[in-house]
Design an enzyme around this catalytic site. Sequence first.
Site, mmCIF file in Angstrom:
data_model
loop_
_atom_site.group_PDB
_atom_site.id
_atom_site.type_symbol
_atom_site.label_atom_id
_atom_site.label_comp_id
_atom_site.label_asym_id
_atom_site.label_seq_id
_atom_site.Cartn_x
_atom_site.Cartn_y
_atom_site.Cartn_z
ATOM 1 N N GLU A 133 0.671 -1.119 0.022
ATOM 2 C CA GLU A 133 -0.099 -0.079 -0.014
ATOM 3 C C GLU A 133 0.826 1.349 0.029
ATOM 4 O O GLU A 133 0.563 2.099 -0.825
ATOM 5 C CB GLU A 133 -1.081 -0.127 1.164
ATOM 6 C CG GLU A 133 -2.085 -0.996 0.960
ATOM 7 C CD GLU A 133 -2.784 -1.644 2.079
ATOM 8 O OE1 GLU A 133 -2.561 -1.038 3.249
ATOM 9 O OE2 GLU A 133 -3.935 -2.565 1.881
ATOM 10 N N ASP B 182 1.500 5.397 6.449
ATOM 11 C CA ASP B 182 0.126 5.086 6.189
ATOM 12 C C ASP B 182 -0.540 4.358 7.421
ATOM 13 O O ASP B 182 -0.342 3.221 7.719
ATOM 14 C CB ASP B 182 0.162 3.908 4.945
ATOM 15 C CG ASP B 182 -0.990 3.119 4.406
ATOM 16 O OD1 ASP B 182 -2.071 3.675 5.122
ATOM 17 O OD2 ASP B 182 -0.726 2.395 3.567
#
Lengths: 175, 622
Positions: free
Chosen positions: B185, B207
């Site tokens: 991600e 993140d």
Amino acid sequence: MNNYFQLFGLTEQFSLDQAALMQTYRDLQKSVHPDHYANQGQQAQRLAVQKSAQINDAYQTLKSPLLRAQYMLLLVGVELKGEQQTLRDPMFLMQQMEWREELDDLKRSQDIDKLEAFSDAISAERAALNSNIASAFDAGEHRQDVQTWANEVRKLSFMDKLLTEIAQAEDALDY
Amino acid sequence: MALLQIAEPGQSAAPHQKKLAIGIDLGTTHSLVATVRSGQSETLLDSHGRAILPSVVGYQTEQVLTGYDALANSEQDPANTIVSVKRFMGRSLADVKARAQSFPYNFTTTDNGLVAFNTPRGKVNAIEVSAELLSQLKQRAQSALSGDIDGAVITVPAYFDDAQRQATKDAAELAGLNVLRLINEPTAAALAYGLDSGDEGVIVVYDLGGGTFDVSVLRLQKGIFEVLATGGDSVLGGDDFDQLLVADFIRGAGLTTAQLSSSDVRHLANVARQTKEQLSDAASVVAELMLSTGKYQIDVSRQHFESLIDSLVRKTLRASKRALKDAGINLDEILQVVMVGGSTRVPKVRADVAELFGKQPLTTIDPDQVVALGAAIQADVLVGNKSADDMLLLDVIPLSLGLETMGGLVEKVIPRNSTIPIAKAQEFTTFKDGQTAMMIHVLQGERELVDDCRSLARFTLTDIPPLAAGAAHIRVTFQVDADGLLSVSAMEKSTGVSASIDVKPSYGLSEDEITHMIKSSITHAEQDMGARMLAEQRVEADRVLEALIVALAADGDKLLSCSEREALEAGMLELKQIADGDDDKAIEQAIEQVNQLSEQFAARRMDLSIRTALAGHKVDEV
């Protein structure tokens, strides 16, 4: 079967240009990375994964002075990685014990400044050893006197480990 | 020439025909799908114009609800409405029980101990629940793009271990997606930002999603996105902020957990999430609780909320510092800090991250969408729409891989933050005369003791030739591919006999179980198993043929003798004919045949491209 130097189009020597090495690495990965073969069937994927992994391994080996030295010894028939044999150099063994004791003392005293000074001192020793190895290997001395230079590389390995432990001790004090 | 017969006009796709590729962010709290259209990455919307699909699946006797429909029903039917299923991927029931959180589900397990849920539609596991979400996104993409999807890139947290990655890939397979790649991600986010800004230098991606935290340090240079180090926590996210608020509510209302129904628990979690979101703008919020024991009003100030989450935020900062150290990067070398994930909307998170890095983090791309947007860019490249020469991702393995040795210790074989793909060989020897089998236990993690690492798999090597103790040398090769997935092969060195490996994933499903899941999912997938197998083999046949046609045109004359080329083209022609038929097994065999015929050619091409890369490089230097 190419050795790692050949794979990177380099002549077999210890000193090498790190920036050029990185550039070659990137060019090679651009040509063989499995991402280039993602839509070309499983066989192409498999081959690309193998090639790409080989180039990664070669790059890691060539990039690190210790791994590079070990690899150059491997090319002349001495395998140091994972060996059980210990160093036969009483002077260095004594020195090694003193350093270890010093690290233990510093850990207990939790004196970050002294720990850093110790780290600097060991780094300087390591740099000197590394530069000896570099000129000897570049001159091909490791081929003539394999055992002596295998011993020097064992020392380098020990010092790298010690530096890692010092860094860990510094981390532990940081938090 | 035979080549012309193979490439009939309009039959095999022309190299320049645009393929449909999507990027999917399969998130803890919500999921999205994106694609590249006219050079721009954009998220695809549902029929109500919404980009987000809440990652919620409701199992009812008559139907399966997903997204907003399932969410709307979550408080009425908490036991059968699965939220945040990502937190159960690749996890055993024991893992889940070890967490402090209480869940409203009727837990059960699969045959090998993975978490499963008892529902009115029978037992379902986390892979099947995730596949429902992926199917939904696939359908959305098919109708938005008016066609079948050629391939998908699915994102996973960088800190996902092997079992969690494999579970994600299995879910995609179950949903009938051709997975081009699993990408991390934060790396996907860096792609979206990096290509947007054209910046070069070191960037940090922070993140913090609903259920996972990742931090990655990357170097961007001339289209290469090189991950230097990654770190994180695969069970730390906004959900945990919510849980802290829930506990606070329960205390505030003077209740105990034992007094709450499962609907109450779900209601509290929903109110906690809303409260947290409102506190991003408001200095204080009054939470209204409608529980089975009565109505309650609880005042929550932002300051109080921040004190609740302080230790969790500090945990993320520690992981960030460690990743920087692993990368060998100093704070002053960082060009940008990029914020990803809904939980980075919490003001305290932004402020603390800014303080740690000494600069304001970037939030110009919607933190909920940035991962899917980046995944779509990579999917576009992998499927062949965009030249891969312009862009390359070099990612790393987040956790070390090791083997169990004597005394319950772990010996590391592949250290964390190694660039993937990677392969390492390890040699083993027999310790008894005539020994023909050997057990190998593979673990993932940083600690020294087996008990502190995560068990990935146990392998039994059999068929070792019976030799004297210590005489058989078995070389076991561990390979991690570009998806971050491990595979193992073994060979006895003196005899060259390859030892068989029987893989028992500790927290995964076997091939058989996956096939079984695909079979049993047919009831509500419109196609039957046979049709699906046939379609998959045809797609693979097309892919192989198309790639070979392009390859032959480019290098066939250079690298193949006349007879080699004739043999290969004959095989291709045969495959083409068989692929027009209905026998998936025959197609599979014909593909295998062509693969054998082209193996040398493929290897020579790979060597040629290496030589070309080196030659090009030398010209640059001179």
